[in-house]
Design an enzyme around this catalytic site. Structure first.
Site, PDB file in Angstrom:
ATOM      1  N   HIS A 247      10.188   2.986  28.922  1.00  0.00           N
ATOM      2  CA  HIS A 247      10.069   3.569  27.208  1.00  0.00           C
ATOM      3  C   HIS A 247       8.448   4.108  28.004  1.00  0.00           C
ATOM      4  O   HIS A 247       7.789   3.851  28.955  1.00  0.00           O
ATOM      5  CB  HIS A 247      10.066   2.554  26.621  1.00  0.00           C
TER       6      HIS A 247
ATOM      7  N   HIS B 185       5.469   2.169  26.284  1.00  0.00           N
ATOM      8  CA  HIS B 185       4.073   1.504  26.486  1.00  0.00           C
ATOM      9  C   HIS B 185       3.750   1.549  27.302  1.00  0.00           C
ATOM     10  O   HIS B 185       4.103   1.922  29.218  1.00  0.00           O
ATOM     11  CB  HIS B 185       5.271  -0.068  26.844  1.00  0.00           C
TER      12      HIS B 185
ATOM     13  N   ASP C 231       1.630   0.257  29.912  1.00  0.00           N
ATOM     14  CA  ASP C 231       1.900  -0.571  30.882  1.00  0.00           C
ATOM     15  C   ASP C 231       2.517  -0.141  31.969  1.00  0.00           C
ATOM     16  O   ASP C 231       3.186  -0.156  32.926  1.00  0.00           O
ATOM     17  CB  ASP C 231       1.433  -2.054  30.982  1.00  0.00           C
TER      18      ASP C 231
ATOM     19  N   HIS D 225      14.014  -3.328  22.681  1.00  0.00           N
ATOM     20  CA  HIS D 225      12.804  -4.069  23.141  1.00  0.00           C
ATOM     21  C   HIS D 225      11.945  -4.097  21.651  1.00  0.00           C
ATOM     22  O   HIS D 225      10.919  -4.057  21.736  1.00  0.00           O
ATOM     23  CB  HIS D 225      12.138  -2.831  23.776  1.00  0.00           C
TER      24      HIS D 225
ATOM     25  N   ASP E 249      11.888  -3.035  29.369  1.00  0.00           N
ATOM     26  CA  ASP E 249      11.593  -4.814  28.596  1.00  0.00           C
ATOM     27  C   ASP E 249      12.939  -4.284  27.336  1.00  0.00           C
ATOM     28  O   ASP E 249      12.769  -3.078  26.871  1.00  0.00           O
ATOM     29  CB  ASP E 249      10.387  -4.053  28.085  1.00  0.00           C
TER      30      ASP E 249
ATOM     31  N   HIS F  47       8.114  -8.373  35.564  1.00  0.00           N
ATOM     32  CA  HIS F  47       7.376  -8.352  34.319  1.00  0.00           C
ATOM     33  C   HIS F  47       7.047  -9.403  33.981  1.00  0.00           C
ATOM     34  O   HIS F  47       7.704  -9.535  32.536  1.00  0.00           O
ATOM     35  CB  HIS F  47       8.102  -7.266  33.518  1.00  0.00           C
TER      36      HIS F  47
HETATM   37 ZN    ZN Z   1       6.301  -3.860  29.706  1.00  0.00          ZN
HETATM   38 ZN    ZN Z   2       7.419  -2.518  26.840  1.00  0.00          ZN
END
Ligand code: ZN
Ligand code: ZN
Length: 317
Positions: free
Chosen positions: A85, A87, A89, A179, A203, A266
């Site tokens: 995805h 995001h 990070d 998520h 996530d 994670h």
């Molecule tokens: Zn993440």
């Molecule tokens: Zn995420």
């Protein structure tokens, strides 16, 4: 054959012990096991899968080239980057992997286009990175005579569950996860090779799809988030916890999917000025409320050899 030779050459360059080839040819290494929080000992989310001589990267968080340098796998050897995805990070390391993997020293030397597969938005992300770094690419092409094909990008979007990559005996299947309503698309991946399988949750909150694709996997790698009870009801913590899975809920996923080995990556540890983070022991204790099977809490560079059994290696300097 060429891939095998490449491994041997790379190994020789680094003086890497022969052990890495003799161990088997399906290996998973957690390169980064954190969330966005900057930490010295846990880099951004990223998982390396080596299977049948292929090198596949799942997400590119903070610090991928450093962790790959530690295990002596050249970043230039990454065949495909898969994104779960968008995001930051999970994506902030992309330019580093893409650009540094093209450079001349042994950690780079990519001669093939940089291939990226991810949900809808992947092509756009990569096109914009190409624009952002156009001057660096132009300068290095002229100045260092680096091969243009090594910095080219081939990006592919997918929209739904299904096989997104198949080469030789390695198959990668994407599956949608949950998520949160505002964070779409979000996917996990299942990697099949040589009669064995590894599943990466991406996530997600508790997701039936992770159970579906993770059922009977050799290794099921799942995210987790935890806050001490006195923090869990604070608005910021509530919002973050609503996008992730509690240890008890991950335990349910593990109990339902029954992988040979379950592992955490994670790890989201929430805190504020008054309330400290929970601990790894808390994560394990809360998981044990719902799951009694084999469990590992991943650290950066924890690796798993996937064969008839799953062997865990902890990183030692
Ligand atoms: Zn993440
Ligand atoms: Zn995420």
């Amino acid at each position: 054959m060429r891939a095998i030779v490449a491994i041997l050459v790379a190994t020789g360059l680094f003086g890497f012990a022969a052990e890495s080839q003799a161990d088997g040819d399906f290996r998973v290494t957690l390169l980064g096991t954190a969330s966005p929080a900057p930490r010295v000992n846990r880099f951004g989310p990223s998982t390396l899968v080596e299977a049948g001589g292929q090198v596949l990267l799942f997400d590119a968080g903070r610090g991928v080239p450093i962790r790959m340098g530690q295990i002596k796998v050249p970043i230039g050897r990454i065949g495909v980057l898969f994104l779960t995805h968008f995001h930051s990070d999970h994506t902030s390391g992309i330019p580093d992997v893409w650009l540094t993997g093209w450079l001349g020293p042994v950690f780079g030397r990519r001669q093939q286009p940089f291939r990226v597969i991810g949900p809808t938005g992947t092509k756009e992300l990569m096109a914009n990175l190409e624009k952002a770094y156009a001057l660096d690419v132009k300068i290095r092409t002229e100045d260092e005579k680096l091969p243009p094909q090594g910095i080219a990008v081939v990006a592919e979007d997918f929209q739904a569950d299904g096989v997104v990559y198949e080469k030789d005996d390695v198959k990668v299947t994407a599956f949608e996860v949950d998520h949160g309503d505002a964070i779409k698309p979000a996917f996990g991946y299942r990697i099949d090779y040589n009669g064995h399988s590894v599943v990466i949750s991406g996530d997600t909150r508790y997701s039936r799809n992770v159970v579906k694709y993770g059922t009977g996997a050799d290794l099921l790698i799942h995210e987790v988030a935890i806050a001490r009870p006195e923090l869990a009801s604070a608005p910021f913590a509530k919002a973050i916890l609503a996008h992730h899975t509690s240890p008890q809920d991950v335990g349910r996923v593990f109990a339902e999917a029954q992988p040979k080995l379950a592992a955490y990556t994670h790890l989201v540890f929430l805190s504020n000025e008054q309330v400290p983070e929970a601990t790894v022991d808390d994560v394990v204790a809360q998981t044990r409320e719902t799951y009694g099977g084999p469990l590992e809490v991943g650290e950066d560079l924890t690796s798993f050899e996937i064969g008839d059994t799953v062997i865990v290696h902890r990183w030692k300097q």
